[in-house]
Motif scaffolding. Structure first.
Motif, PDB file in Angstrom:
ATOM      1  N   LEU A 107       0.826  -1.209   0.000  1.00  0.00           N
ATOM      2  CA  LEU A 107       0.000   0.000   0.000  1.00  0.00           C
ATOM      3  C   LEU A 107       0.861   1.260   0.000  1.00  0.00           C
ATOM      4  N   ILE A 108       1.995   1.211   0.692  1.00  0.00           N
ATOM      5  CA  ILE A 108       2.922   2.346   0.662  1.00  0.00           C
ATOM      6  C   ILE A 108       3.385   2.591  -0.766  1.00  0.00           C
ATOM      7  N   LEU A 109       3.706   1.488  -1.477  1.00  0.00           N
ATOM      8  CA  LEU A 109       4.096   1.606  -2.885  1.00  0.00           C
ATOM      9  C   LEU A 109       2.952   2.188  -3.703  1.00  0.00           C
ATOM     10  N   GLU A 110       1.732   1.693  -3.454  1.00  0.00           N
ATOM     11  CA  GLU A 110       0.574   2.168  -4.219  1.00  0.00           C
ATOM     12  C   GLU A 110       0.378   3.670  -4.059  1.00  0.00           C
ATOM     13  N   TYR A 111       0.300   4.130  -2.809  1.00  0.00           N
ATOM     14  CA  TYR A 111      -0.025   5.541  -2.568  1.00  0.00           C
ATOM     15  C   TYR A 111       1.086   6.472  -3.050  1.00  0.00           C
ATOM     16  N   ALA A 112       2.338   6.144  -2.732  1.00  0.00           N
ATOM     17  CA  ALA A 112       3.436   7.043  -3.085  1.00  0.00           C
ATOM     18  C   ALA A 112       3.618   7.136  -4.596  1.00  0.00           C
ATOM     19  N   VAL A 113       3.609   5.989  -5.277  1.00  0.00           N
ATOM     20  CA  VAL A 113       3.804   6.014  -6.730  1.00  0.00           C
ATOM     21  C   VAL A 113       2.596   6.628  -7.422  1.00  0.00           C
ATOM     22  N   ALA A 114       1.389   6.378  -6.878  1.00  0.00           N
ATOM     23  CA  ALA A 114       0.197   7.014  -7.448  1.00  0.00           C
ATOM     24  C   ALA A 114       0.291   8.532  -7.345  1.00  0.00           C
ATOM     25  N   ALA A 115       0.769   9.032  -6.223  1.00  0.00           N
ATOM     26  CA  ALA A 115       0.944  10.482  -6.078  1.00  0.00           C
ATOM     27  C   ALA A 115       1.931  11.014  -7.112  1.00  0.00           C
ATOM     28  N   SER A 116       2.985  10.249  -7.386  1.00  0.00           N
ATOM     29  CA  SER A 116       3.948  10.645  -8.419  1.00  0.00           C
ATOM     30  C   SER A 116       3.282  10.684  -9.786  1.00  0.00           C
ATOM     31  N   ALA A 117       2.455   9.681 -10.081  1.00  0.00           N
ATOM     32  CA  ALA A 117       1.777   9.630 -11.374  1.00  0.00           C
ATOM     33  C   ALA A 117       0.840  10.826 -11.546  1.00  0.00           C
ATOM     34  N   VAL A 118       0.116  11.181 -10.495  1.00  0.00           N
ATOM     35  CA  VAL A 118      -0.784  12.328 -10.573  1.00  0.00           C
ATOM     36  C   VAL A 118       0.023  13.614 -10.754  1.00  0.00           C
ATOM     37  N   SER A 119       1.189  13.695 -10.126  1.00  0.00           N
ATOM     38  CA  SER A 119       2.054  14.869 -10.292  1.00  0.00           C
ATOM     39  C   SER A 119       2.474  15.027 -11.754  1.00  0.00           C
ATOM     40  N   VAL A 120       2.828  13.919 -12.388  1.00  0.00           N
ATOM     41  CA  VAL A 120       3.217  13.969 -13.808  1.00  0.00           C
ATOM     42  C   VAL A 120       2.012  14.332 -14.668  1.00  0.00           C
ATOM     43  N   GLY A 121       0.837  13.788 -14.327  1.00  0.00           N
ATOM     44  CA  GLY A 121      -0.370  14.149 -15.063  1.00  0.00           C
ATOM     45  C   GLY A 121      -0.688  15.633 -14.946  1.00  0.00           C
ATOM     46  N   TRP A 122      -0.549  16.171 -13.747  1.00  0.00           N
ATOM     47  CA  TRP A 122      -0.751  17.611 -13.531  1.00  0.00           C
ATOM     48  C   TRP A 122       0.220  18.411 -14.381  1.00  0.00           C
ATOM     49  N   SER A 123       1.457  17.963 -14.431  1.00  0.00           N
ATOM     50  CA  SER A 123       2.485  18.646 -15.216  1.00  0.00           C
ATOM     51  C   SER A 123       2.084  18.737 -16.682  1.00  0.00           C
ATOM     52  N   GLY A 124       1.549  17.631 -17.246  1.00  0.00           N
ATOM     53  CA  GLY A 124       1.168  17.635 -18.658  1.00  0.00           C
ATOM     54  C   GLY A 124       0.110  18.671 -18.960  1.00  0.00           C
ATOM     55  N   TYR A 125      -0.896  18.774 -18.102  1.00  0.00           N
ATOM     56  CA  TYR A 125      -1.965  19.748 -18.343  1.00  0.00           C
ATOM     57  C   TYR A 125      -1.487  21.179 -18.138  1.00  0.00           C
ATOM     58  N   VAL A 126      -0.661  21.400 -17.134  1.00  0.00           N
ATOM     59  CA  VAL A 126      -0.168  22.759 -16.888  1.00  0.00           C
ATOM     60  C   VAL A 126       0.733  23.222 -18.027  1.00  0.00           C
ATOM     61  N   LEU A 127       1.605  22.340 -18.503  1.00  0.00           N
ATOM     62  CA  LEU A 127       2.480  22.714 -19.619  1.00  0.00           C
ATOM     63  C   LEU A 127       1.675  22.967 -20.889  1.00  0.00           C
ATOM     64  N   GLY A 128       0.631  22.148 -21.120  1.00  0.00           N
ATOM     65  CA  GLY A 128      -0.227  22.391 -22.279  1.00  0.00           C
ATOM     66  C   GLY A 128      -0.929  23.726 -22.180  1.00  0.00           C
ATOM     67  N   LEU A 129      -1.342  24.075 -20.972  1.00  0.00           N
ATOM     68  CA  LEU A 129      -2.000  25.362 -20.745  1.00  0.00           C
ATOM     69  C   LEU A 129      -1.025  26.516 -20.973  1.00  0.00           C
ATOM     70  N   ILE A 130       0.192  26.365 -20.473  1.00  0.00           N
ATOM     71  CA  ILE A 130       1.204  27.408 -20.643  1.00  0.00           C
ATOM     72  C   ILE A 130       1.509  27.632 -22.122  1.00  0.00           C
ATOM     73  N   GLU A 131       1.634  26.534 -22.871  1.00  0.00           N
ATOM     74  CA  GLU A 131       2.033  26.656 -24.272  1.00  0.00           C
ATOM     75  C   GLU A 131       0.878  27.105 -25.170  1.00  0.00           C
ATOM     76  N   ASN A 132      -0.356  26.678 -24.878  1.00  0.00           N
ATOM     77  CA  ASN A 132      -1.481  27.005 -25.755  1.00  0.00           C
ATOM     78  C   ASN A 132      -2.184  28.297 -25.373  1.00  0.00           C
ATOM     79  N   ALA A 133      -2.291  28.566 -24.076  1.00  0.00           N
ATOM     80  CA  ALA A 133      -3.005  29.772 -23.648  1.00  0.00           C
ATOM     81  C   ALA A 133      -2.060  30.965 -23.500  1.00  0.00           C
ATOM     82  N   LEU A 134      -0.842  30.716 -22.988  1.00  0.00           N
ATOM     83  CA  LEU A 134       0.109  31.808 -22.753  1.00  0.00           C
ATOM     84  C   LEU A 134       1.158  31.912 -23.846  1.00  0.00           C
ATOM     85  N   HIS A 135       1.199  30.915 -24.742  1.00  0.00           N
ATOM     86  CA  HIS A 135       2.140  30.895 -25.867  1.00  0.00           C
ATOM     87  C   HIS A 135       3.593  31.007 -25.407  1.00  0.00           C
ATOM     88  N   PHE A 136       3.882  30.339 -24.290  1.00  0.00           N
ATOM     89  CA  PHE A 136       5.252  30.285 -23.782  1.00  0.00           C
ATOM     90  C   PHE A 136       5.792  28.882 -24.021  1.00  0.00           C
TER      91      PHE A 136
END
Length: 524
Positions: A107-136
Motif C-alpha cells: 500500500l505504501i508503494l501504491e499511494y506514493a507512486v500514485a501520487a507521483s503519477a498524478v504529479s506527472v499528469g498535472w504537469s502535462g496539463y499545466v504545460l499544455g496550458l502554458i504553451e497554448n493559452a500563454l504561448h510560452f
C-alpha cells in the motif's frame, strides 16, 4: 510472524483512540469521487489508446468490473472493522502479521507512486496550458523525465526526450509542504474541487458525443486482446491493467472509516456509489475521445507495437505525422477539444485539471502517511519515524520523506510507467482483501456483518482471480517492481518489525501520539 490481531482488539483500539466521526454517505461518496477522478481519466486515456486503440472501451469495462467485485469485498470488511489502515488492518485480523506487513508495504508503494503519477499528469496539463493559452515555450528537457528500458536486470535511461520534469517536482513538494504545516481541505473545498472535475468531464462529453464518427472506431482492437506476441502489457487486457489505476482511489474511502458516522451503512454506500458514478463518466469520456478524433496506436520505427513511455514510442511521437495523435498527448482530453475546434474549452479543462489534481496528490500522500502511522502504532515501524510535530500536529518526518520520494519519482518517470507500478501494489492488496473475506466467513461465521458481500463464494473468488489476471497482464517491468519492493520490505520486517511488534510483545494498545491528529485532509 503468523500471529493474528483479533477484530475485537482492533475495534477496541479504534473506539479508544478514534478520531471524530463526522462524515455522512454523501460526503463519503464525494470523497471517493474526488479520489477516483484524477490522472486516470484525464491522462491515462492516451496510454490506454496506445495499448488498445478504440478497444480501450472494453478495457474500462474490464477494469471497472474487477474493481466492482473488489469494492464489494472491501465493503464487508470496512463495515465490520471501521478503522484506519485499509487492507493492512483487514489482513492483520485474518491472515496474520507477516502478510499484513506485506500488504501495508504494498500500500505504501501504491499511494506514493500514485501520487507521483498524478504529479506527472498535472504537469502535462499545466504545460499544455502554458504553451497554448500563454504561448510560452517551456524547455523540452525540463518538461519530462527520461524514457526507461531494461538492459538486462538494470534500468537504462534515454534522455533524448527530457531530463527532468520540473512542474511535477513543484506540485509534489508544494502539496507536501501543505500537509506538513497542517493546512487541510474542508469538506466544502473538496466538494467544490469534485464539482470542478465533474463539470469539466461533463463539458467534454457534451461537446464530443455529437461529433462521434463511427469510422474512428475501426479497427476496434488493433493490438488484439493480449497484444502482439512478445509485447507484455499491450492489447485490450493490458490496457485494462493500466486503466485500473483510474479506479483505485475508492479504497481511500475505507481509510476514512474512523471518521465516518454509522460506518456500517455509510462506508459501503460511499465505496459502491463513488465507483458507479465514475464508471459512467469514464465510458462516456472514452467514447467521446475515440469517436471525435480517433485513438489508433502509433507504431515504432520498425513498424512494431510499442509501449507508451518507451524510447520507441517517443521516437514515433516525434514524427510530424503523429504530432496530433491522441496517444502522443500529455493532456489527452484538452488535446481532443482543441482538435475539434474548441480551444477555449480545452484551455478551461486544462485549468480544471490544474486546480483539481493537486487534491488527489494530497489525498494519496495523506493515505500513505496514514498507513505508515497505523503500522507504527502496531510497532512494526519505529514510533520515532511517525513523530508528530509539537506545533503543526502532523507527522512531519514521514510526510517530508514521502513528499521527497514522490517528487523524485515524478521527476524521472513517465505517467504510464508510474501508474503500472502503482497498480502492482494495489492489485496485490485487493487480492489479499478478497481472500480475507472468504477466510473470515469460515473462521468467524457468526460475527455480525452489517454489510454482507452478496454471493460471496462467487464474488470473492472472481475478485481474487480478476486482480491476479490484471497483475499478470501488466508490463514485465511493472510486475518485477512488486517482488523487489516486497523483498526489501521483508528484510525490514525480519530485522525490525518481527521483534518490535506490539502484538508479539503482548501489547495491543496504540501509542498516544496520533490521538489529536486532524482528520484526513479531504474530509474535515
Amino acid at each position: 510472524m503468523w500471529r493474528v490481531k483479533s477484530l475485537d482488539a482492533i475495534l477496541a483500539t479504534a473506539q479508544k483512540k478514534s478520531l471524530h466521526r463526522s462524515l455522512g454517505p454523501i460526503q463519503l461518496t464525494l470523497l471517493g469521487v474526488g479520489a477516483i477522478i484524477g490522472t486516470g481519466i484525464f491522462v491515462l486515456t492516451a496510454a490506454a489508446s496506445q495499448k488498445a486503440g478504440p478497444g480501450m472501451m472494453f478495457s474500462f469495462i474490464i477494469a471497472g468490473a474487477v474493481c466492482a467485485v473488489a469494492a464489494l469485498c472491501y465493503s464487508e470488511l470496512a463495515a465490520m472493522a471501521p478503522v484506519s489502515g485499509s487492507a493492512y488492518t483487514y489482513t492483520y485480523a485474518v491472515m496474520g502479521e507477516l502478510l499484513a506487513w506485506m500488504v501495508g508495504w504494498a500500500l505504501i508503494l501504491e499511494y506514493a507512486v500514485a501520487a507521483s503519477a498524478v504529479s506527472v499528469g498535472w504537469s502535462g496539463y499545466v504545460l499544455g496550458l502554458i504553451e497554448n493559452a500563454l504561448h510560452f515555450d517551456w524547455p523540452d528537457l525540463l518538461q519530462a523525465g527520461p524514457t526507461w528500458s531494461m538492459n538486462g536486470f538494470m534500468p537504462s535511461p534515454d534522455f533524448s526526450a527530457g531530463i527532468i520534469n520540473v512542474p511535477a517536482i513543484i506540485v509534489a513538494l508544494a502539496v507536501t509542504a501543505l500537509l506538513m504545516i497542517g493546512t487541510t481541505e474542508s469538506a466544502r473545498v473538496n466538494a467544490i474541487l469534485v464539482a470542478i472535475k465533474v463539470a469539466a468531464l461533463t463539458a467534454f462529453v457534451v461537446l464530443t458525443l455529437p461529433l462521434i464518427k463511427s469510422g474512428n472506431f475501426s479497427p476496434f482492437a488493433p493490438n488484439g486482446w493480449f497484444g502482439p506476441e512478445g509485447s507484455s502489457g499491450m492489447g485490450i487486457v493490458g490496457a485494462a491493467a493500466s486503466i485500473f489505476f483510474a479506479y483505485v482511489g475508492f479504497d481511500a474511502v475505507s481509510t476514512a472509516a474512523e471518521e465516518t458516522k454509522n460506518p456500517q451503512r455509510n462506508v459501503p454506500i460511499g465505496l459502491i456509489g463513488s465507483l458507479a458514478i465514475c464508471t459512467v463518466f469514464y465510458l462516456l469520456v472514452a467514447a467521446g475521445a475515440v469517436g471525435a478524433i480517433g485513438a489508433q496506436p502509433v507504431l515504432g520505427p520498425d513498424g512494431a507495437a510499442v509501449q507508451p513511455g518507451s524510447p520507441g514510442f517517443t521516437a514515433a511521437c516525434a514524427m510530424a505525422q503523429n504530432a496530433s495523435q491522441l496517444v502522443c498527448s500529455n493532456e489527452a482530453l484538452a488535446h481532443v477539444l482543441r482538435e475539434i475546434n474548441f480551444p477555449a474549452v480545452g484551455n478551461a479543462l486544462g485549468i480544471a485539471a490544474m486546480l483539481a489534481l493537486p487534491s488527489v496528490i494530497l489525498m494519496m500522500i495523506y493515505g500513505q502517511t496514514r498507513i505508515f502511522f497505523v503500522m507504527a502504532r502496531d510497532g512494526l515501524l519505529p514510533e520515532s519515524f511517525a513523530k508528530v510535530h509539537p506545533k503543526w500536529k502532523t507527522p512531519y518526518i514521514v510526510t517530508a520523506f514521502t513528499g521527497i520520494a514522490v517528487a523524485i519519482a515524478g521527476a524521472l518517470f513517465p505517467v504510464g510507467q508510474l501508474a503500472d507500478i502503482s497498480n502492482s501494489g494495489t492489485l496485490f492488496a485487493f487480492f489479499m482483501v478478497s481472500l480475507a473475506v472468504m477466510i473470515l466467513r469460515v473462521k468467524e461465521p457468526g460475527r455480525h456483518r452489517p454489510f454482507r458481500t452478496p454471493l460471496v463464494w462467487i464474488i470473492a473468488p472472481i475478485s481474487a482471480a480478476g486482480c491476479a489476471f490484471l497483475f499478470w497482464n501488466l508490463p514485465h517491468d511493472a510486475k518485477m517492481v512488486l517482488p523487489i519492493w516486497g523483498g526489501i520490505g521483508l528484510v525490514i520486517y525480519l530485522l525490525y518489525g518481527y521483534r518490535k511488534s506490539h502484538l508479539g510483545r503482548g501489547r495491543v494498545e496504540v501509542h498516544e501520539q496520533d490521538a489529536d491528529l486532524p482528520p484526513p485532509p479531504a474530509t474535515t
